[in-house]
Design an enzyme around this catalytic site. Structure first.
Site, PDB file in Angstrom:
ATOM      1  CB  SER A 160     107.167 -40.383  24.241  1.00 43.10           C
ATOM      2  OG  SER A 160     106.778 -41.658  23.873  1.00 43.10           O
TER       3      SER A 160
ATOM      4  NE  ARG B 128      93.661 -44.464  32.150  1.00 40.68           N
ATOM      5  CZ  ARG B 128      94.454 -43.774  31.334  1.00 40.68           C
ATOM      6  NH1 ARG B 128      94.204 -43.703  30.028  1.00 40.68           N
ATOM      7  NH2 ARG B 128      95.498 -43.135  31.806  1.00 40.68           N
ATOM      8  N   PRO B 129      90.320 -40.739  33.279  1.00 45.27           N
ATOM      9  CG  PRO B 129      90.911 -39.644  35.260  1.00 45.27           C
ATOM     10  CD  PRO B 129      90.277 -40.893  34.751  1.00 45.27           C
TER      11      PRO B 129
ATOM     12  NE  ARG C  58      94.185 -41.302  26.712  1.00 46.73           N
ATOM     13  CZ  ARG C  58      94.452 -40.389  25.785  1.00 46.73           C
ATOM     14  NH1 ARG C  58      93.624 -40.234  24.763  1.00 46.73           N
ATOM     15  NH2 ARG C  58      95.519 -39.623  25.882  1.00 46.73           N
TER      16      ARG C  58
HETATM   17  C1  16G Z   1     102.400 -42.475  28.983  1.00 47.92           C
HETATM   18  C2  16G Z   1     102.922 -43.757  29.567  1.00 47.92           C
HETATM   19  C3  16G Z   1     102.264 -44.962  28.931  1.00 47.92           C
HETATM   20  C4  16G Z   1     100.768 -44.846  28.989  1.00 47.92           C
HETATM   21  C5  16G Z   1     100.286 -43.514  28.461  1.00 47.92           C
HETATM   22  C6  16G Z   1      98.816 -43.331  28.755  1.00 47.92           C
HETATM   23  C7  16G Z   1     105.168 -44.297  30.335  1.00 47.92           C
HETATM   24  C8  16G Z   1     106.608 -44.362  29.981  1.00 47.92           C
HETATM   25  N1  16G Z   1     104.366 -43.871  29.374  1.00 47.92           N
HETATM   26  O1  16G Z   1     102.775 -42.350  27.652  1.00 47.92           O
HETATM   27  O2  16G Z   1     102.691 -46.095  29.608  1.00 47.92           O
HETATM   28  O3  16G Z   1     100.163 -45.875  28.264  1.00 47.92           O
HETATM   29  O4  16G Z   1     100.987 -42.471  29.093  1.00 47.92           O
HETATM   30  O5  16G Z   1      98.396 -42.080  28.339  1.00 47.92           O
HETATM   31  O6  16G Z   1     104.760 -44.587  31.437  1.00 47.92           O
HETATM   32  P1  16G Z   1      97.005 -41.508  28.779  1.00 47.92           P
HETATM   33  O7  16G Z   1      96.979 -41.429  30.283  1.00 47.92           O
HETATM   34  O8  16G Z   1      96.903 -40.199  28.110  1.00 47.92           O
HETATM   35  O9  16G Z   1      95.956 -42.464  28.279  1.00 47.92           O
HETATM   36 MG    MG Z   2     107.828 -43.520  24.201  1.00 53.97          MG
END
Ligand code: 16G
Ligand code: MG
Length: 543
Positions: A64, A495-496, A504
């Site tokens: 991604s 949140r982790p 974060r």
């Molecule tokens: C991933 C998730 C996204 C979320 C992000 C949070 C999918 C397809 N992608 O990229 O939705 O906002 O993780 O990241 O579910 P974090 O947990 O590091 O904050």
């Molecule tokens: Mg993506």
């Protein structure tokens, strides 16, 4: 199953020693060179899941918005949805098994899940444009074949296109044709039909600049463009011909830095948008005449879409329950606007598309968006059937129903899809005669700040209430509450991360200064109460 053969084959895709892997929020993600064994094993697992469900399963090779050197993999379930949670656990176990134990773990999963080995398996595979993706895709194919499964490798695809293919193949073609041509045709036909209704007022030359993050979205949008170009012209920026994937560009960069991507010249009030590296996220933005940058994120996209749907439903005269699903990151102004001005019920879930998607399925019409631009709208079967019926009427009601029918086709209901969302948004703006500034002016975002804090073990932090309250470590939530009380219109949570080894912190308040200061104070509380490591957080750092 020939256990010896599996063991021998696994040895060719050896697990690097001393690491643990986790099927996170959106699959496995890490440096590409560590992923080969996971790819082979996800091929094995996809074959098992396919045998169990007697359906086609998808495997997407992408990381991604992460840097080009990273890669990742996620599995797509039969209806184009994210992998079921129990299978995420199997994926984690399989990824961590020692090479000699892979066959044993497979047998164990088969027993637990009542998988019949002689059953056929069919897996479809897609990949993004990372240089590592091709070889990693090959390892997935070997994994599928090792369990006697068949596969079709689509090669380069956006993530939502792969979700679409899986859904088409498992619904006997009712959702669409499982080819790229089928995807382009379905979306473009709905878009052209829908925009026919726009009163050709002035703005003949509808155009949008699209920053494609130097990713696969550029290739696919270019392929599709001739199909919608009579109505919409797109100018592709960061199309992968020069720059590096996601480097200083793309939806994640624009959202987190709140500035335009590199390489994009913006004239005042010109409408622009950014995709992420696998084209499942989109954010819009523009620069005003004073040169100030305005971001239109997933929250405002959800507001535009849900207000349009509400208006159409009013014309159709049907009472369907419509709900909007957000996460804790949704700007407080957006939630208030949806609830108080639009009178639409809003629900909050944990971060991650699968959680929002799941919740949105509870409504006749569920619109979900993360602030970062992941999202779509889902329509229940009952709504689709009713709307199809009404669309046959020759009156005003029938016309509105026909439009809604096109909107339903235009949304990729399997997952958030930057291409599909962009076409929906462009159609709505054209139909309502809205400029990007008018859209932006629906409400003003509260100033906000996100920062990261490094801690020894982020799992020390646990949360409840859709991540809005910290349960552990003790005292942290009380400390946050006390800090939040010091500011006006304020809110904060921690949140982790599910994708990075950090905690974060999010804060919003009535001014940028307050939001920054609150985020800083909360990050100090995390550092002190949750085992911070390295330097103490400083104001302005860790963004
Ligand atoms: C991933 C998730 C996204 C979320 C992000 C949070 C999918 C397809 N992608 O990229 O939705 O906002 O993780 O990241 O579910 P974090 O947990 O590091 O904050
Ligand atoms: Mg993506």
């Amino acid at each position: 199953m020939d256990l010896d053969a599996i063991t021998k084959h696994s040895a060719l895709h050896a697990k690097p020693p001393g690491l643990t892997f986790h099927y996170g929020t959106a699959g496995f993600r890490m440096k590409a060179e560590l992923l080969d064994h996971i790819m082979f094993r996800m091929g094995l697992l996809a074959a098992l899941r396919s045998k169990q469900t007697n359906a086609t399963i998808g495997v997407m090779v992408t990381a991604s918005h992460n840097p080009e050197e990273d890669n990742g993999v996620k599995l797509v379930d039969p209806l184009g949805e994210m992998l079921a949670p129990t299978w995420e656990e199997h994926a984690t176990r399989l990824a961590n098994a020692e090479d000699g134990d892979v066959a044993r773990v497979l047998v164990d999963i088969m027993e637990k899940e009542a998988v019949e080995l002689p059953q056929d398996a069919f897996v479809v595979i897609g990949r993004d444009t990372r240089p590592s993706s091709e070889n990693l895709g090959q390892s997935v194919r070997e994994g599928v074949a090792a369990l006697g499964g068949q596969f079709h490798d689509y090669g380069l695809l956006t993530t939502p296109q792969l979700h679409y293919m899986v859904c088409c193949r498992n619904t006997g073609g009712r959702y669409g044709k499982a080819t790229l041509d089928g995807y382009y045709h379905k979306l473009a036909a709905a878009f052209l039909e829908l925009t026919k209704q726009a009163s050709c007022s002035g703005d003949e030359n509808v155009s949008v600049k699209v920053d494609c993050a130097n990713g696969v979205g550029a290739l696919k949008l270019k392929e599709m463009e001739p199909r919608f170009s009579p109505v919409l012209s797109v100018q592709l920026i960061n199309d992968g011909t020069k720059g590096k994937l996601n480097h200083l560009c793309g939806a994640d960069f624009v959202k987190s830095h709140q500035k335009p991507p590199q390489g994009l010249e913006m004239k005042p009030n010109e409408r622009c948008c950014s995709f992420d590296g696998d084209a499942d996220r989109i954010v819009y933005y523009y620069c005003d005449v004073n040169g100030a940058f305005h971001l239109i994120d997933g929250d405002k996209i959800a507001v535009l879409i849900s207000s349009f749907l509400k208006e159409l439903l009013l014309e159709v005269g049907e009472i369907f329950n419509i709900g909007v699903v957000q996460t804790a990151y949704a700007n407080g102004s957006s939630t208030r606007y949806l609830e108080e001005v639009m009178k639409v019920p809003v629900h909050c879930t944990k971060t991650g598309v699968k959680h929002l998607h799941h919740k949105a399925q509870e409504f006749d019409i569920g619109v979900y968006f993360e602030a970062n631009g992941h999202g779509t709208a889902l329509f229940s079967k009952a709504v689709e059937v009713k709307i199809k019926q009404l669309a046959k009427l020759e009156d005003k009601k029938g016309k509105a129903a026909k439009m809604l029918e096109n909107v339903i086709d235009l949304f990729n209901q399997t997952a958030g899809d930057a291409i599909s969302d962009m076409l929906v948004i462009e159609a709505i703006l054209a139909l309502k005669g809205l400029t990007v500034q008018q859209w932006d002016a629906l409400y003003s975002d509260l100033p906000n700040r996100q920062v990261k804090v490094k801690v020894a073990d982020r799992r020390l932090i646990s949360t409840t209430d859709a991540e809005r309250q910290a349960v552990t470590p003790p005292g942290l939530q009380a400390a946050i509450n006390n800090l939040v009380r010091k500011y006006r219109l304020s809110r904060a949570f921690v949140r982790p991360s599910g994708t990075e080894d950090v905690v974060r912190v999010y804060a919003e308040a009535d001014s940028q200064e307050s939001a920054d200061s609150l985020a800083h104070e909360v990050s100090l509380a995390v550092f002190e109460l949750a085992g911070g490591i390295g330097e103490r957080p400083q104001l302005g750092f860790g963004r």
